[in-house]
Every structure is written in C-alpha cells, then in structure tokens.
Design a protein around this motif. Structure first.
Motif, PDB file in Angstrom:
ATOM      1  N   HIS A   1       0.813  -1.047  -0.013  1.00 18.79           N
ATOM      2  CA  HIS A   1       0.032  -0.151   0.073  1.00 18.79           C
ATOM      3  C   HIS A   1       0.895   1.274  -0.156  1.00 18.79           C
ATOM      4  CE1 HIS A   1      -3.085   2.894   2.168  1.00 18.79           C
ATOM      5  NE2 HIS A   1      -3.549   2.450   0.951  1.00 18.79           N
ATOM      6  N   VAL A   2       0.550   2.262  -0.705  1.00 20.49           N
ATOM      7  CA  VAL A   2       1.333   3.423  -0.832  1.00 20.49           C
ATOM      8  C   VAL A   2       0.501   4.632  -0.621  1.00 20.49           C
ATOM      9  CG1 VAL A   2       2.547   4.816  -2.516  1.00 20.49           C
ATOM     10  CG2 VAL A   2       3.008   2.276  -2.704  1.00 20.49           C
ATOM     11  N   THR A   3       0.846   5.646  -0.005  1.00 20.42           N
ATOM     12  CA  THR A   3       0.077   6.880   0.265  1.00 20.42           C
ATOM     13  C   THR A   3       0.840   8.082   0.075  1.00 20.42           C
ATOM     14  OG1 THR A   3       0.670   6.850   2.777  1.00 20.42           O
ATOM     15  CG2 THR A   3      -1.392   5.821   2.239  1.00 20.42           C
ATOM     16  N   ARG A   4       0.245   9.143  -0.261  1.00 22.77           N
ATOM     17  CA  ARG A   4       0.726  10.395  -0.351  1.00 22.77           C
ATOM     18  C   ARG A   4       0.057  11.342   0.314  1.00 22.77           C
ATOM     19  NH1 ARG A   4       0.748  10.916  -5.961  1.00 22.77           N
ATOM     20  NH2 ARG A   4      -1.503  11.507  -5.955  1.00 22.77           N
ATOM     21  N   ASN A   5       0.881  11.816   1.440  1.00 22.21           N
ATOM     22  CA  ASN A   5       0.209  12.598   2.444  1.00 22.21           C
ATOM     23  C   ASN A   5      -0.807  11.990   2.960  1.00 22.21           C
ATOM     24  OD1 ASN A   5       2.277  14.690   1.818  1.00 22.21           O
ATOM     25  ND2 ASN A   5       0.937  16.205   1.063  1.00 22.21           N
ATOM     26  N   GLY A   6      -0.915  10.838   3.275  1.00 21.47           N
ATOM     27  CA  GLY A   6      -1.853  10.101   3.841  1.00 21.47           C
ATOM     28  C   GLY A   6      -3.133   9.495   3.244  1.00 21.47           C
ATOM     29  N   LEU A   7      -3.056   9.904   1.767  1.00 19.93           N
ATOM     30  CA  LEU A   7      -4.174   9.507   0.731  1.00 19.93           C
ATOM     31  C   LEU A   7      -3.506   8.375   0.006  1.00 19.93           C
ATOM     32  CD1 LEU A   7      -5.463  12.980  -0.250  1.00 19.93           C
ATOM     33  CD2 LEU A   7      -6.327  11.448   1.632  1.00 19.93           C
ATOM     34  N   THR A   8      -4.553   7.593  -0.108  1.00 21.18           N
ATOM     35  CA  THR A   8      -3.844   6.147  -0.946  1.00 21.18           C
ATOM     36  C   THR A   8      -3.819   6.579  -2.514  1.00 21.18           C
ATOM     37  OG1 THR A   8      -5.414   4.763   0.459  1.00 21.18           O
ATOM     38  CG2 THR A   8      -4.926   3.813  -1.627  1.00 21.18           C
ATOM     39  N   VAL A   9      -2.392   5.760  -2.851  1.00 26.18           N
ATOM     40  CA  VAL A   9      -2.072   6.163  -4.324  1.00 26.18           C
ATOM     41  C   VAL A   9      -2.710   4.823  -4.959  1.00 26.18           C
ATOM     42  CG1 VAL A   9      -0.194   6.254  -5.889  1.00 26.18           C
ATOM     43  CG2 VAL A   9       0.011   7.493  -3.787  1.00 26.18           C
ATOM     44  N   GLU A  10      -3.644   4.868  -6.068  1.00 25.10           N
ATOM     45  CA  GLU A  10      -4.232   3.978  -6.574  1.00 25.10           C
ATOM     46  C   GLU A  10      -3.189   3.148  -7.272  1.00 25.10           C
ATOM     47  OE1 GLU A  10      -6.997   2.757  -6.230  1.00 25.10           O
ATOM     48  OE2 GLU A  10      -7.626   4.425  -4.912  1.00 25.10           O
ATOM     49  N   PRO A  11      -3.230   1.806  -7.239  1.00 23.07           N
ATOM     50  CA  PRO A  11      -2.318   1.028  -8.205  1.00 23.07           C
ATOM     51  C   PRO A  11      -2.476   1.388  -9.624  1.00 23.07           C
ATOM     52  CG  PRO A  11      -3.266  -0.191  -6.560  1.00 23.07           C
ATOM     53  CD  PRO A  11      -4.062   1.181  -6.509  1.00 23.07           C
ATOM     54  N   ARG A  12      -3.511   1.822 -10.192  1.00 22.67           N
ATOM     55  CA  ARG A  12      -3.480   2.170 -11.718  1.00 22.67           C
ATOM     56  C   ARG A  12      -2.685   3.339 -11.991  1.00 22.67           C
ATOM     57  NH1 ARG A  12      -7.121   6.204 -12.160  1.00 22.67           N
ATOM     58  NH2 ARG A  12      -8.394   6.604 -10.215  1.00 22.67           N
ATOM     59  N   THR A  13      -2.194   4.210 -11.131  1.00 22.38           N
ATOM     60  CA  THR A  13      -1.531   5.311 -11.184  1.00 22.38           C
ATOM     61  C   THR A  13       0.047   5.003 -11.195  1.00 22.38           C
ATOM     62  OG1 THR A  13      -1.719   6.259  -9.184  1.00 22.38           O
ATOM     63  CG2 THR A  13      -3.292   6.856 -10.440  1.00 22.38           C
ATOM     64  N   TYR A  14       0.350   3.777 -10.828  1.00 25.37           N
ATOM     65  CA  TYR A  14       1.842   3.465 -10.573  1.00 25.37           C
ATOM     66  C   TYR A  14       2.680   3.835 -11.829  1.00 25.37           C
ATOM     67  CZ  TYR A  14       0.788   1.027  -6.169  1.00 25.37           C
ATOM     68  OH  TYR A  14       0.216   1.015  -4.771  1.00 25.37           O
ATOM     69  N   ASN A  15       3.753   4.463 -11.878  1.00 20.52           N
ATOM     70  CA  ASN A  15       4.683   4.758 -13.087  1.00 20.52           C
ATOM     71  C   ASN A  15       3.834   5.578 -13.877  1.00 20.52           C
ATOM     72  OD1 ASN A  15       6.826   2.789 -12.204  1.00 20.52           O
ATOM     73  ND2 ASN A  15       5.380   1.249 -12.502  1.00 20.52           N
ATOM     74  N   ALA A  16       2.850   6.276 -13.700  1.00 21.92           N
ATOM     75  CA  ALA A  16       2.146   7.042 -14.403  1.00 21.92           C
ATOM     76  C   ALA A  16       2.446   8.774 -14.016  1.00 21.92           C
ATOM     77  CB  ALA A  16       0.605   7.009 -14.697  1.00 21.92           C
ATOM     78  N   ALA A  17       2.683   9.687 -15.023  1.00 22.84           N
ATOM     79  CA  ALA A  17       2.837  10.944 -14.369  1.00 22.84           C
ATOM     80  C   ALA A  17       1.318  11.689 -13.866  1.00 22.84           C
ATOM     81  CB  ALA A  17       3.370  11.770 -15.674  1.00 22.84           C
ATOM     82  N   THR A  18       1.325  11.510 -12.502  1.00 19.87           N
ATOM     83  CA  THR A  18       0.310  12.192 -12.078  1.00 19.87           C
ATOM     84  C   THR A  18       0.279  13.615 -11.718  1.00 19.87           C
ATOM     85  OG1 THR A  18      -0.184  10.125 -11.135  1.00 19.87           O
ATOM     86  CG2 THR A  18      -1.627  11.996 -10.329  1.00 19.87           C
ATOM     87  N   PRO A  19      -0.741  14.543 -12.177  1.00 20.41           N
ATOM     88  CA  PRO A  19      -0.712  16.090 -11.822  1.00 20.41           C
ATOM     89  C   PRO A  19      -0.697  16.445 -10.159  1.00 20.41           C
ATOM     90  CG  PRO A  19      -2.078  15.612 -13.623  1.00 20.41           C
ATOM     91  CD  PRO A  19      -1.812  14.321 -13.029  1.00 20.41           C
ATOM     92  N   VAL A  20       0.055  16.974  -9.689  1.00 15.26           N
ATOM     93  CA  VAL A  20       0.200  17.242  -8.393  1.00 15.26           C
ATOM     94  C   VAL A  20       0.147  18.831  -8.180  1.00 15.26           C
ATOM     95  CG1 VAL A  20       0.777  15.021  -7.513  1.00 15.26           C
ATOM     96  CG2 VAL A  20       2.396  16.735  -7.762  1.00 15.26           C
ATOM     97  N   ASP A  21      -0.351  19.310  -7.028  1.00 14.20           N
ATOM     98  CA  ASP A  21       0.061  20.675  -6.575  1.00 14.20           C
ATOM     99  C   ASP A  21       1.344  20.808  -6.216  1.00 14.20           C
ATOM    100  OD1 ASP A  21      -2.609  21.422  -7.361  1.00 14.20           O
ATOM    101  OD2 ASP A  21      -3.221  20.879  -5.266  1.00 14.20           O
ATOM    102  N   PRO A  22       2.002  21.858  -6.394  1.00 12.71           N
ATOM    103  CA  PRO A  22       3.388  22.305  -5.830  1.00 12.71           C
ATOM    104  C   PRO A  22       3.449  22.234  -4.334  1.00 12.71           C
ATOM    105  CG  PRO A  22       2.712  23.826  -7.739  1.00 12.71           C
ATOM    106  CD  PRO A  22       1.551  23.192  -7.304  1.00 12.71           C
ATOM    107  N   GLY A  23       4.434  21.705  -3.808  1.00 15.84           N
ATOM    108  CA  GLY A  23       4.354  21.526  -2.345  1.00 15.84           C
ATOM    109  C   GLY A  23       5.327  20.285  -1.908  1.00 15.84           C
ATOM    110  N   GLU A  24       5.106  19.897  -0.634  1.00 11.43           N
ATOM    111  CA  GLU A  24       5.674  19.047   0.195  1.00 11.43           C
ATOM    112  C   GLU A  24       4.872  17.871   0.251  1.00 11.43           C
ATOM    113  OE1 GLU A  24       9.007  19.706   3.255  1.00 11.43           O
ATOM    114  OE2 GLU A  24       7.456  18.920   4.396  1.00 11.43           O
ATOM    115  N   TYR A  25       5.578  16.781  -0.140  1.00 12.03           N
ATOM    116  CA  TYR A  25       4.705  15.412  -0.043  1.00 12.03           C
ATOM    117  C   TYR A  25       5.480  14.313   0.634  1.00 12.03           C
ATOM    118  CZ  TYR A  25       1.557  17.470  -3.661  1.00 12.03           C
ATOM    119  OH  TYR A  25       0.820  18.136  -4.323  1.00 12.03           O
ATOM    120  N   VAL A  26       4.610  13.606   1.711  1.00 11.89           N
ATOM    121  CA  VAL A  26       5.204  12.321   2.279  1.00 11.89           C
ATOM    122  C   VAL A  26       4.669  11.089   1.476  1.00 11.89           C
ATOM    123  CG1 VAL A  26       5.645  11.198   4.482  1.00 11.89           C
ATOM    124  CG2 VAL A  26       5.518  13.403   4.661  1.00 11.89           C
ATOM    125  N   ILE A  27       5.712  10.484   1.022  1.00 15.64           N
ATOM    126  CA  ILE A  27       5.330   9.120   0.464  1.00 15.64           C
ATOM    127  C   ILE A  27       5.673   8.256   1.360  1.00 15.64           C
ATOM    128  CG2 ILE A  27       5.636   7.852  -1.680  1.00 15.64           C
ATOM    129  CD1 ILE A  27       4.751  10.512  -2.044  1.00 15.64           C
TER     130      ILE A  27
END
Length: 336
Positions: free
Chosen positions: A135-161
């Motif tokens: 299981h992978v999370t980005r700032n506590g929110l689940t990263v869906e497996p279908r988005t692995y290895n895909a360029a996903t738009p994110v807001d500028p800022g700091e993220y905890v993976i």
C-alpha cells in the motif's frame, strides 16, 4: 465583439458557479448560497485564501456544478494548479452530461490554459509491489495502483510518500515539488521484519541460560548438600571415641582410627562445598555476561536472520565445566 464574448463567458462561469436547489431543501440551499456569496465577496477583494474555504463548504452542502467552477478558479489563484485542473475537467464532464455545451467548452479551455504550469509526480512501486498488503500513500491519501509509473498531476508543495506491506518494514520519504516540475519517486525493496520470537533465543542466549541454570543448581544444591554432609561427618568424628577436642578447639584423632576417617571425609565434603559454590558463582557470572552481550547485539542489529546467515560465517558456541584439586570453573568456547 471580443468584449461581448468575454461578458458571455463570464456570465456562463457565474451561472455555473451558483448553487442549485435540485435535490436539496430550502434551508440547506440558502446556507450554501450564503457561503457562496461570502466567497464571491472575498474573491472579488483578492482574498483567495479566505474565499476558497467558503466555496468548499458551499459545495459540501450543495454539490452543484457551478460551485465547482468557481472553486477551481479560486484554487488556480492560490497556485493549486493540479487541483484546479482536475476540477475544471470535472466541470466539463458534468456540463456535457447536462447538455451545457458552452459551459463545457469554457471549462476545457480553462483546464488547457493550466497545462503548461502543471507539476507531475511519478511513483514507481519497486519490487515490493507484489508483496501481500502492499500500500502506498501520498500525504496520507491512498495512491491507486493504476497510477503507478504514470505522471500524475499534483499541486506544488511537500509530500510524504509512504509504502507498507505485510511482514515488511514501512518506508517513507519526503519529496518537495515546484511549479511546472516533474519528480519521480522510486520505492526501494522493503526490508523484511525481524521475527522477534524466532530470533530471540539465539545460541548465545541458550548457552547463557544453561550457564545460569547450572550455576544456580551448583550454588544452591551442590553447596548445600556438601556443606550438610561435611557438618554431619564432622559431628560423627567428634562423637568417635578415638578423637578428642582440646581447649583451643583443635580436634586430634588416633591415626588409622574411625574418627580420623570421618574427619577427613568431613574436610573433603567442605572442600567440595567450596568448589561447588565457586563453580556456581562463576557459571552465573558467565551466564549474565553472555545474556547482556546477546541483548546488546540484538539492540544494535536490525538485520534479518537470512541476511545475517548470508553475511556472517558459521559460529559455534559451547561450555564445559572444569574441576581440579582446590579449584572449579567453567570454560566457554566459541569457534569462528
């Protein structure tokens, strides 16, 4: 003509941004409308940080297409480009489903205008992706497996993976991403958790326990037994007719007599009691030392049992008691 088109465009956006009464009661509608109006007033004053939460609260009460459009515009002003971009696309989809073609076109154009400023994050799950419960999370929110290895738009800022899996040590990393920047996050192979129960009783701890057990048995059992026997034999020697005790407490026995044999037996038993006590103390001390060293090694090491076997050569640890005239001890040996 251009000015007229701009007015039409703005009018459409305002219409899209207004809450609707569909599927909601009057009280909720008026509360949502009041929040929306407050947001508009703050937005027009350029107070976007205060305006956006008003639109968000209004949207939570009345999930209208229009409020989404105004919230997307507000987020864009705050630099939340990816959030705004995704919300404009949602406005486009909902507008198309309602047959509102012009609104859909405007929302798509707004989204297209943001594309050049988008930031992207690529998360590569690594070899642990096939592990159970990965299981992978980005700032506590689940990263869906279908988005692995895909360029996903994110807001500028700091993220905890963070990445977790059953039976593995959790992994985290902090990533900072700027405007119009792309970052790739490669999750390494997660380390296997050490089974504390399986690795607690190491060879060194087992030997330590044996040492302490033997020492306690020798100190309490052997010493007591021989001491009682020495006392009994000495008492028997004093009771013998061929032994006498002078005023200074010295016992003298007739050579070759029964009393002399009992006295010698008492002395030998006393010596064995002393040897047993000495052996017990040495064994217990050695056991305590080995236990302390094993505990210290366990605290300093985070390696798994398999990794340790691959790295370290086979080792053997053993102990053997030693007895000699006038001394007793225990030999602990280790073969590398």
């Amino acid at each position: 003509m251009q000015f007229f088109a701009l007015l039409v465009s703005c009018g459409l956006l305002i219409a899209v941004a207004a809450p609707t009464r569909a599927d909601t009661g009057d009280e909720e509608f008026f509360r949502a409308q009041a929040l929306f109006d407050e947001g508009i007033a703050l937005f027009n004053q350029g107070r976007f940080e205060e305006a956006c939460p008003k639109f968000e609260k209004s949207l939570a009460i009345v999930a209208g297409v229009g409020t989404r459009g105004k919230l997307a515009e507000c987020w864009a002003r705050l630099g939340r480009i990816a959030s705004s971009y995704k919300l404009y696309l949602e406005v486009k989809r909902l507008a198309e489903s309602r047959g509102e073609h012009e609104r859909a076109v405007i929302a798509q154009k707004r989204a297209d205008d943001l594309k050049a400023a988008l930031s992207y994050m690529i998360i590569s799950p690594g070899p642990s992706a096939t592990s159970g419960g990965f299981h992978v999370t980005r700032n506590g929110l689940t990263v869906e497996p279908r988005t692995y290895n895909a360029a996903t738009p994110v807001d500028p800022g700091e993220y905890v993976i963070a990445a977790t899996a059953q039976g593995h040590v959790a992994w985290t990393a902090t990533v900072r991403i700027g405007r119009a920047e792309s970052r790739r996050v490669d999750i390494p192979a997660l380390a296997a958790l050490v089974d504390n129960n399986e690795h607690y009783w190491t060879r060194e701890r087992i030997v330590s326990g044996v040492c302490i057990g033997m020492g306690a048995a020798s100190l309490l059992g052997g010493t007591t037994l021989f001491a009682l026997r020495a006392r009994s034999k000495w008492s028997d020697a004093l009771d013998a007719e061929d032994c006498t005790e002078d005023s200074g407490g010295t016992v003298r026995c007739t050579p070759g007599g029964k009393g002399e044999a009992l006295a010698k037996d008492a002395v030998n038993s006393a010596n064995l009691a002393n040897l047993s006590a000495g052996f017990g103390l040495v064994a217990i001390s050695a056991g305590v030392f080995l236990w302390w060293r094993a505990s210290r090694a366990g605290a300093n090491s985070r390696d798994t049992g398999a990794a340790r076997k691959d790295r370290d050569p086979p080792q053997k640890l053993g102990l053997a008691p030693t007895l000699s005239p006038g001394s007793a001890g225990i030999v602990i040996w280790r073969h590398f």
